[in-house]
Structure formats: structure tokens, C-alpha cells
Design a protein around this motif. Structure first.
Motif, PDB file in Angstrom:
ATOM      1  N   LEU A   1      -8.491  60.724  76.615  1.00 34.40           N
ATOM      2  CA  LEU A   1      -7.170  60.238  76.230  1.00 34.40           C
ATOM      3  C   LEU A   1      -6.099  61.197  76.734  1.00 34.40           C
ATOM      4  CD1 LEU A   1      -5.612  58.059  74.761  1.00 34.40           C
ATOM      5  CD2 LEU A   1      -5.968  59.304  72.632  1.00 34.40           C
TER       6      LEU A   1
ATOM      7  N   ALA B   1      -5.611  60.614  80.318  1.00 38.55           N
ATOM      8  CA  ALA B   1      -4.888  59.356  80.534  1.00 38.55           C
ATOM      9  C   ALA B   1      -3.389  59.559  80.306  1.00 38.55           C
ATOM     10  CB  ALA B   1      -5.423  58.268  79.609  1.00 38.55           C
TER      11      ALA B   1
ATOM     12  N   MET C   1      -0.243  59.023  82.828  1.00 43.41           N
ATOM     13  CA  MET C   1       0.934  58.178  82.588  1.00 43.41           C
ATOM     14  C   MET C   1       2.208  58.918  82.997  1.00 43.41           C
ATOM     15  SD  MET C   1       0.393  56.241  78.973  1.00 43.41           S
ATOM     16  CE  MET C   1      -1.056  56.739  78.111  1.00 43.41           C
TER      17      MET C   1
ATOM     18  N   ALA D   1      -3.985  53.070  76.782  1.00 45.74           N
ATOM     19  CA  ALA D   1      -3.508  54.001  77.810  1.00 45.74           C
ATOM     20  C   ALA D   1      -3.890  53.494  79.196  1.00 45.74           C
ATOM     21  CB  ALA D   1      -4.082  55.395  77.573  1.00 45.74           C
ATOM     22  N   GLN D   2      -5.074  52.916  79.311  1.00 38.77           N
ATOM     23  CA  GLN D   2      -5.526  52.416  80.616  1.00 38.77           C
ATOM     24  C   GLN D   2      -4.718  51.201  81.045  1.00 38.77           C
ATOM     25  OE1 GLN D   2      -9.632  52.111  79.535  1.00 38.77           O
ATOM     26  NE2 GLN D   2     -10.087  54.218  80.161  1.00 38.77           N
ATOM     27  N   ASP D   3      -4.418  50.317  80.095  1.00 39.31           N
ATOM     28  CA  ASP D   3      -3.535  49.196  80.406  1.00 39.31           C
ATOM     29  C   ASP D   3      -2.182  49.711  80.905  1.00 39.31           C
ATOM     30  OD1 ASP D   3      -5.481  47.458  79.561  1.00 39.31           O
ATOM     31  OD2 ASP D   3      -4.573  47.060  77.611  1.00 39.31           O
TER      32      ASP D   3
ATOM     33  N   SER E   1     -13.678  47.194  79.577  1.00 38.79           N
ATOM     34  CA  SER E   1     -12.237  47.055  79.772  1.00 38.79           C
ATOM     35  C   SER E   1     -11.819  47.500  81.170  1.00 38.79           C
ATOM     36  CB  SER E   1     -11.482  47.838  78.701  1.00 38.79           C
ATOM     37  OG  SER E   1     -11.784  49.208  78.787  1.00 38.79           O
TER      38      SER E   1
ATOM     39  N   LYS F   1      -8.976  48.978  87.266  1.00 38.94           N
ATOM     40  CA  LYS F   1      -8.591  47.668  86.744  1.00 38.94           C
ATOM     41  C   LYS F   1      -7.885  46.899  87.861  1.00 38.94           C
ATOM     42  CE  LYS F   1      -6.924  47.580  82.461  1.00 38.94           C
ATOM     43  NZ  LYS F   1      -7.811  47.361  81.303  1.00 38.94           N
TER      44      LYS F   1
ATOM     45  N   GLU G   1      -6.989  53.421  71.510  1.00 38.89           N
ATOM     46  CA  GLU G   1      -5.874  54.130  72.157  1.00 38.89           C
ATOM     47  C   GLU G   1      -6.122  54.321  73.636  1.00 38.89           C
ATOM     48  OE1 GLU G   1      -3.599  57.159  71.047  1.00 38.89           O
ATOM     49  OE2 GLU G   1      -2.835  55.766  69.548  1.00 38.89           O
ATOM     50  N   LEU G   2      -7.369  54.671  73.959  1.00 34.90           N
ATOM     51  CA  LEU G   2      -7.712  54.889  75.356  1.00 34.90           C
ATOM     52  C   LEU G   2      -7.552  53.593  76.143  1.00 34.90           C
ATOM     53  CD1 LEU G   2      -8.695  56.907  77.432  1.00 34.90           C
ATOM     54  CD2 LEU G   2     -11.047  56.401  76.761  1.00 34.90           C
ATOM     55  N   GLY G   3      -7.990  52.497  75.555  1.00 34.60           N
ATOM     56  CA  GLY G   3      -7.815  51.195  76.206  1.00 34.60           C
ATOM     57  C   GLY G   3      -6.348  50.887  76.452  1.00 34.60           C
TER      58      GLY G   3
ATOM     59  N   ILE H   1      -8.125  54.088  87.324  1.00 32.12           N
ATOM     60  CA  ILE H   1      -7.727  54.780  86.098  1.00 32.12           C
ATOM     61  C   ILE H   1      -8.436  56.113  85.976  1.00 32.12           C
ATOM     62  CG2 ILE H   1      -7.192  52.645  84.894  1.00 32.12           C
ATOM     63  CD1 ILE H   1      -9.892  52.939  83.491  1.00 32.12           C
TER      64      ILE H   1
ATOM     65  N   PRO I   1     -12.853  48.995  73.582  1.00 32.76           N
ATOM     66  CA  PRO I   1     -12.340  48.540  72.287  1.00 32.76           C
ATOM     67  C   PRO I   1     -12.736  47.088  71.991  1.00 32.76           C
ATOM     68  CG  PRO I   1     -10.553  48.683  73.895  1.00 32.76           C
ATOM     69  CD  PRO I   1     -11.806  49.126  74.587  1.00 32.76           C
TER      70      PRO I   1
ATOM     71  N   THR J   1     -10.930  55.008  70.934  1.00 34.52           N
ATOM     72  CA  THR J   1     -11.282  54.069  72.000  1.00 34.52           C
ATOM     73  C   THR J   1     -10.190  53.024  72.185  1.00 34.52           C
ATOM     74  OG1 THR J   1     -13.622  54.414  71.484  1.00 34.52           O
ATOM     75  CG2 THR J   1     -13.064  52.483  72.807  1.00 34.52           C
TER      76      THR J   1
END
Lengths: 239, 239
Positions: free
Chosen positions: A145, A148, A152, B148-150, A104, A76, B144-146, A86, A99, B142
Motif C-alpha cells: 500500500l 502504491a 500515486m 489505490a490500484q484503481d 483485480s 490493469k 485500500e490496496l485495490g 501497477i 478485495p 486489501t
DNA sequence: TTCGGGCATTGATCTGTGTCAAGTTGGCTT
DNA sequence: AAGCCAACTTGACACAGATCAATGCCCGAA
């Protein structure tokens, strides 16, 4: 077939050699022979040159992809150009779920990459009455997930040295799933990619590699590193 | 029913008032009346006192949860105690899916919390032949994954001020889904929680709030902030 | 009404990592 | 074989955010 670097040639070859080698790991790994035949009819096998994009953030997302060969970087960007990688996608990974109706994140090939591409319409029609396929997609999403969330923790709370060590360990373990266990960890991505994955600068990554080498934990080799003391190394990565 | 702070009383009351208010947002939001009735028979409605754990990382994961009321913090710890909050769960959120047989993170109540708890066995049997339910779980994963990526982008590449602004904006937007749009953003979590979510220290979070207030972007009020200049504020959060 | 204890704020100082600026290396091109 | 270019490394210095240390502020208990 617009904007593909290499047109979709030699599909049959892919179907019978390369493709099959990662099938057990891929999204389609548990389809029955008949289902798989139907599934293959929906697929385009596409080859990408190094650095070529598979898709870009904010583009309308009309396809999903199963990575067959090679490695992709997923990232990103902020408006001013700062980049966060990511994830790195390996053969067997499933890409492009989002999503929203747009991607994304962006994905591009690191070396040469081959994917199975599916248009969303036919893909969704295929899976919508196949619970075992939906469950497999759930597994994939849940695994992603989990990764991910680990990332984090790494980005928010680990030091530069811990970041690099943890990255090498998890990369080594992921590679083992596709290429088997090896003593030297190959790193197809450059230092800048590693930096953007770990939330560091390229200079800090380079210095940290050098430091780990001075401490006799690794040896830097062309396109990778050799881990000298796996025990001590795993400990550094965990803590 | 072991180790629950409040035994499972007054289920009927939950079923008909509180529960239903978030149903459209929850995992069970698209079940037919008959399906929903069957689904409810699998659920235990459980209440947690402030700070009480819902589950802990590495514990064997026998249940999944749909959050009905209140807010939970989800976090991972390093061996030396460093903490990363990987998310705050709101009513309607679905918790406890993990890529392994153990929970991959810990969850505890911030204020008082009420959940629908499902044992995994019956839950999996219920969903396994319900494609629309599986697709809903995919949507949730999906989304949640988005998020997490943010969050990876935020943790890896944003400054302290950008982190705090982006947090307030996304928290305000998420709250709007459950409580509707408001002028002041309530912050049920403490400064330490915000710090551990943003990969900062409590002092830096505090100083940044003060700075945003000096710059007339927000006013700090008890248990929250009031956003003064949404335009300028959203810009800071985006860039 | 005062006391106590968590939580938040503020100030002073330190430090890990970023920034800027040279070098170095190795693989390709011609 | 020379020259180039991109990728990497190394060094000197700067700074955002961490750390350490008070102090302030509420709110509930007595």
C-alpha cells in the motif's frame, strides 16, 4: 493441473535450492520448521515461460502466489486497451490477494518465472489460526500500500524526467534487496513496460533516457543503465 | 493529552450514539460484545476542527485511528509543495498503518471529524492473539490496496474528463455505503482537493465540471452535483 | 447594507508530452 | 553471412491540459 506451460516437475529440487534463497523475504519467512513443512505440502511449484500469464483480471481467483524466481508485471487494462502497470513483482513478493472473489489485476512473467502456488481454501485454513502469519500478511499488504501511494504521487504530480529518475532509483533499491548492491541497474522489462508503469509513452521514456545520458547522469547499457552520479541522481528522483 | 483541539469530553455520548452507527463498517465491526468492551477501553474519542491535522507525514507514528464521523483528506507532498491527495477517508475507514515507524502520509479533517484513537502498543497487544481481528485488518488493507490500484490506472491513463467522471461515480458509490443512495452527490471537499486527487489543476477541474453540465450529464449545485443521466455517466467513467 | 476575502469560473496563451512517421540497432533464423 | 523482426531511438508537428490573469459569486463580519 490445467493450462500450465510446464507441468509441475522437479519439486524437490526447488524446495531445497532456489526456493530457500528467497525464503527470508517471502510470506513464509518466519514459519517454524514444522509449520513450514506443513505449508510446503499445500504448495505447487510452477514455472512460467516469458510472457506467460500467471492470472488475469476478472478471472475467478482460486489461488495466491509467492514469487520465487524471475520478475512479473502486474497491470490493469481499460476497455480500449490502454494499460497501466501497477507494479513489478520480485522474488519474495506475494500475489493474488483481492478485495473481490476475482483477481483485480493481471500478472504475467517477464522472463522465466517460478512461483509457489496455493489454492485459497487450504491457504486460508492454514493461516486462519496463525496470528504471526496473519501479521506477516498485514506487513506485506501495508508495504504494498505504501508503494502504491508513492506511485500515486509520482503519477499525479511528477514530470517525465522526475518519473524516470524516481523509477530507476526505486528499482535499484528493490533489486538490492534480492541481488545485493550493484553499480549497474538491470532492467529486465522493456521500454513499453516502463512507459505503462510511469503513465508516459514509449517515445517519452526513450527521449528521457537519452536526455539523462546527455546530462551525464547515466550510461545506457544493454538490459540496463549505469548510474554515474548517484548523489545528483537521487536528488532528481526525490524532488 | 497534548495538542488536541477539543479535549476528550463526553465519551459516553459518542460510545452510545454516533460511534455505533458506523460500527458494522469499522475495523471493530465483528468483535464480540466482551471483546468490544475491552477494545473501547483502549480508545480515545477525539474531535477535530475543520482543517485540523490528524497526523502528518514523517511524524513518529504512535497511534492508529478509526474514523467515526466526518471526512478526512490523506495526502503526500513533494519538497516544492506539489500535493497529491491519495484518498478521502469516510466514517468506518481505518487510518495510520504504515510500513515504517513514521506516518507515510498526512491526514487532515475536511469538515468536523471524530475519530477513535488507539495507541499502537495497546492496539497491537489487543490484536496479536485475535485472528478474526487480524483477518479484518487484512480485508481493510486489501480493499485500500485495490482502491489505490484503481487510482493508479486513473492517474496514469485517463483523460481529464474521464478522471472527473470516474471520481464522481466512485465517490457517489462510497457515500452510498455510509449515507445510503441519494440522487445528488455531496462534495464536501473543494475544487483544489479534487484537482490534487486527480492529478489536475483547479482550472481544469472547474472547466470539466462546466463541460459535463453543458453536456447535460450533471447539474452543479451548492456543495455537490446532481447526476442527470446515470447510464451515460457510468459509461464515461468506466471507459 | 456594504465590504472583504476565499473559492470558483472563464478567457487567452503557452508548453510538455502525445502522436505520427521514419530510421537505427542488435540478436535470431536459415 | 544475409535477412528479418522486434525493440528502440529520433524528428516534426499537434493538442490536452497547464499557466497566467481577470472576473464573478457567495457568505460572514461590521
Amino acid at each position: 493441473m490445467p493450462h500450465l506451460a510446464f507441468p509441475n516437475t522437479n519439486c524437490e529440487e526447488f524446495r531445497c535450492s532456489t526456493h530457500c534463497s528467497v525464503r527470508p523475504l517471502a510470506i513464509c519467512g518466519e514459519l517454524s520448521p514444522e509449520e513450514h513443512q506443513e505449508f510446503e505440502r499445500l504448495a505447487q511449484h510452477v514455472r512460467y515461460a516469458p510472457k506467460e500469464p500467471l492470472f488475469s483480471e476478472d478471472e475467478v481467483s482460486d489461488s495466491v502466489f509467492s514469487l520465487i524466481e524471475g520478475i512479473a508485471r502486474l497491470y490493469k487494462l481499460l476497455p480500449d486497451g490502454r494499460r497501466q502497470i501497477i507494479g513489478f513483482a520480485l522474488p519474495g513478493d506475494f500475489l493474488g490477494m483481492a478485495p473481490t472473489p476475482r483477481y483485480s489485476f493481471s500478472a504475467d512473467a517477464i522472463g522465466t518465472v517460478v512461483t509457489c502456488r496455493f489454492f485459497k481454501g487450504p491457504f486460508n485454513r492454514f493461516i486462519e489460526n496463525k496470528p504471526h502469519m496473519l501479521m506477516r500478511m498485514n506487513e506485506f499488504a501495508t508495504r504494498e500500500l505504501g508503494q502504491a501511494q508513492d506511485q500515486m504521487l509520482l503519477l499525479g504530480r511528477r514530470s517525465a524526467e522526475e518519473k524516470v529518475a524516481a523509477f530507476l532509483v526505486s528499482w535499484r533499491d528493490r533489486l538490492a534487496r534480492v541481488e545485493g548492491v550493484t553499480k549497474t541497474v538491470t532492467l529486465p522489462m522493456g521500454r513499453q513496460d516502463i512507459a505503462d508503469f510511469l503513465g508516459l509513452t514509449i517515445e517519452t521514456v526513450s527521449r528521457t533516457f537519452t536526455k539523462l545520458e546527455r546530462e551525464k547522469l547515466i550510461v545506457i547499457v544493454p538490459d540496463g543503465v549505469r548510474v554515474l552520479d548517484p548523489k545528483r541522481f537521487d536528488a532528481l528522483a526525490a524532488a
